[in-house]
Write a protein that holds these residues in place. Sequence first.
Motif, PDB file in Angstrom:
ATOM      1  N   HIS A 178     102.058  64.382  20.196  1.00 51.70           N
ATOM      2  CA  HIS A 178     102.701  65.649  20.539  1.00 51.70           C
ATOM      3  C   HIS A 178     104.206  65.470  20.578  1.00 51.70           C
ATOM      4  O   HIS A 178     104.705  64.334  20.638  1.00 51.70           O
ATOM      5  CB  HIS A 178     102.194  66.135  21.913  1.00 51.70           C
ATOM      6  N   GLY A 228     105.315  67.587  31.644  1.00 49.75           N
ATOM      7  CA  GLY A 228     104.962  66.178  31.782  1.00 49.75           C
ATOM      8  C   GLY A 228     106.040  65.418  32.527  1.00 49.75           C
ATOM      9  O   GLY A 228     107.091  65.980  32.870  1.00 49.75           O
ATOM     10  N   PRO A 229     105.802  64.138  32.790  1.00 46.27           N
ATOM     11  CA  PRO A 229     106.696  63.378  33.672  1.00 46.27           C
ATOM     12  C   PRO A 229     107.784  62.579  32.961  1.00 46.27           C
ATOM     13  O   PRO A 229     108.465  61.793  33.600  1.00 46.27           O
ATOM     14  CB  PRO A 229     105.717  62.417  34.369  1.00 46.27           C
ATOM     15  N   LEU A 230     108.004  62.796  31.648  1.00 41.57           N
ATOM     16  CA  LEU A 230     108.815  61.829  30.900  1.00 41.57           C
ATOM     17  C   LEU A 230     110.093  62.386  30.272  1.00 41.57           C
ATOM     18  O   LEU A 230     110.685  61.766  29.389  1.00 41.57           O
ATOM     19  CB  LEU A 230     107.930  61.157  29.828  1.00 41.57           C
ATOM     20  N   ILE A 280     102.819  72.365  29.730  1.00 42.49           N
ATOM     21  CA  ILE A 280     103.421  71.425  30.682  1.00 42.49           C
ATOM     22  C   ILE A 280     104.580  70.585  30.148  1.00 42.49           C
ATOM     23  O   ILE A 280     104.591  70.185  28.995  1.00 42.49           O
ATOM     24  CB  ILE A 280     102.356  70.481  31.256  1.00 42.49           C
ATOM     25  N   HIS A 291     107.614  67.258  22.647  1.00 38.99           N
ATOM     26  CA  HIS A 291     108.018  68.167  23.736  1.00 38.99           C
ATOM     27  C   HIS A 291     109.278  68.944  23.385  1.00 38.99           C
ATOM     28  O   HIS A 291     110.181  68.403  22.734  1.00 38.99           O
ATOM     29  CB  HIS A 291     108.365  67.367  24.991  1.00 38.99           C
ATOM     30  N   TYR A 316     107.938  56.234  25.649  1.00 45.54           N
ATOM     31  CA  TYR A 316     109.164  57.045  25.653  1.00 45.54           C
ATOM     32  C   TYR A 316     110.357  56.207  26.102  1.00 45.54           C
ATOM     33  O   TYR A 316     110.252  55.435  27.067  1.00 45.54           O
ATOM     34  CB  TYR A 316     109.009  58.212  26.642  1.00 45.54           C
ATOM     35  N   TYR A 321      99.690  59.368  23.449  1.00 41.45           N
ATOM     36  CA  TYR A 321     100.039  58.648  24.676  1.00 41.45           C
ATOM     37  C   TYR A 321      98.774  58.187  25.387  1.00 41.45           C
ATOM     38  O   TYR A 321      97.774  58.900  25.384  1.00 41.45           O
ATOM     39  CB  TYR A 321     100.832  59.579  25.604  1.00 41.45           C
ATOM     40  N   ARG A 343      96.385  61.225  25.466  1.00 43.68           N
ATOM     41  CA  ARG A 343      96.914  62.498  24.980  1.00 43.68           C
ATOM     42  C   ARG A 343      97.006  62.453  23.459  1.00 43.68           C
ATOM     43  O   ARG A 343      97.297  61.403  22.892  1.00 43.68           O
ATOM     44  CB  ARG A 343      98.329  62.751  25.525  1.00 43.68           C
ATOM     45  N   LEU A 377     102.387  61.546  36.708  1.00 40.69           N
ATOM     46  CA  LEU A 377     101.322  61.309  35.724  1.00 40.69           C
ATOM     47  C   LEU A 377      99.970  61.742  36.282  1.00 40.69           C
ATOM     48  O   LEU A 377      99.169  62.383  35.593  1.00 40.69           O
ATOM     49  CB  LEU A 377     101.303  59.821  35.371  1.00 40.69           C
TER      50      LEU A 377
HETATM   51  C1  MBD Z   1     103.035  62.273  28.360  1.00 34.02           C
HETATM   52  O1  MBD Z   1     103.704  61.965  27.232  1.00 34.02           O
HETATM   53  C2  MBD Z   1     102.923  63.539  28.686  1.00 34.02           C
HETATM   54  O2  MBD Z   1     103.473  64.417  27.853  1.00 34.02           O
HETATM   55  C3  MBD Z   1     102.232  63.932  29.817  1.00 34.02           C
HETATM   56  C4  MBD Z   1     102.064  65.356  30.139  1.00 34.02           C
HETATM   57  C5  MBD Z   1     101.672  62.992  30.629  1.00 34.02           C
HETATM   58  C6  MBD Z   1     101.820  61.688  30.315  1.00 34.02           C
HETATM   59  C7  MBD Z   1     102.492  61.318  29.184  1.00 34.02           C
END
Ligand code: MBD
Length: 309
Positions: A221, A107-109, A105, A223, A163, A197, A218, A73
Amino acid sequence: MSIRLSQTAHAQQFLEEVSGNLNDAGNPRAKALIYRILRDTVNIIEDLEVTPQEFWKAVNYLNELGKNQEAGLLVAGLGLEHYLDLLMDEADKEAGKTGGTPRTIEGPLYVAGAPLCKYEARLDDGLDPGVPLFMRGQVRNIQGKPVAGAVVDVWQANTGGTYSWFDDTQSAFNLRRRIETDAQGNYRFRSIVPSGYGCPPNGPTQQLLDQLGRHGQRPAHIHFFISAPGHRHLTTQINLSGDPYLHDDFAYATRDELIAEIRFSEDQDLAREFGVQGRFAQIDFDFELQPAVVALEQTRMERVRALEE
Ligand code: MBD
Ligand code: FE
């Protein structure tokens, strides 16, 4: 008044020793990286006159980051994950690999192994009273030819902006699916409109962002990993039009070509066709994949991910 040692022969010899450069064992790449990190670190300490108190605060911060599983993150919030995209874009440009939907990106999820469905799917488990979302599109190559049998691996947040897997109040693989495109390259799914987020407000990432005078939000969005034999793996996201953070993403993932128009509707004839009542939303979004020049380009970047074999 500042004290400097880093340029002395003794200090340089010391860093060579610490980095393993004076032995024949270990990994040369690791040694080169650690040597450089240590050299830059002592330079930062000397240049900015980092106090021992500040140093130990930073060490503790790393422990907190790991304890909270927020390293991924933080690198997103510091723009480093986006910076890697910029570097890959530049390398692509130099290699003449242009066209298609832009990357952004991961991201971490992400969680590997979401249920695999043919042509269509429902992403949500029905427990979140979010606005129903009907998204569809086509996967094509850069000549505009449909790609049948492409896998659209999609993941998104719920109305709380969290998530599944990382939020243990959600069912397994909620809002995560892999959808194979049909003979015309089409996919479609039913879901719910995600919320934006926000970083955990009491976590170490937000704590650092506070020090920088920045928010940790954020825009809403969704992914995507898009993959197909013979084509280059695409890591991307769509950002939903109208979100107040659309051009103020703390992770810098928004790109003009990735802004998706979300259409809200109250048309009850159409709602009935979709099998819902009341307000719902629609998104149409197509993806275009570059050809894979080497086999390795067909698969996603190696990275430790939840449930990845
Ligand atoms: C998210 O959902 C995300 O997509 C990114 C890049 C960082 C934190 C939460
Ligand atoms: Fe996300």
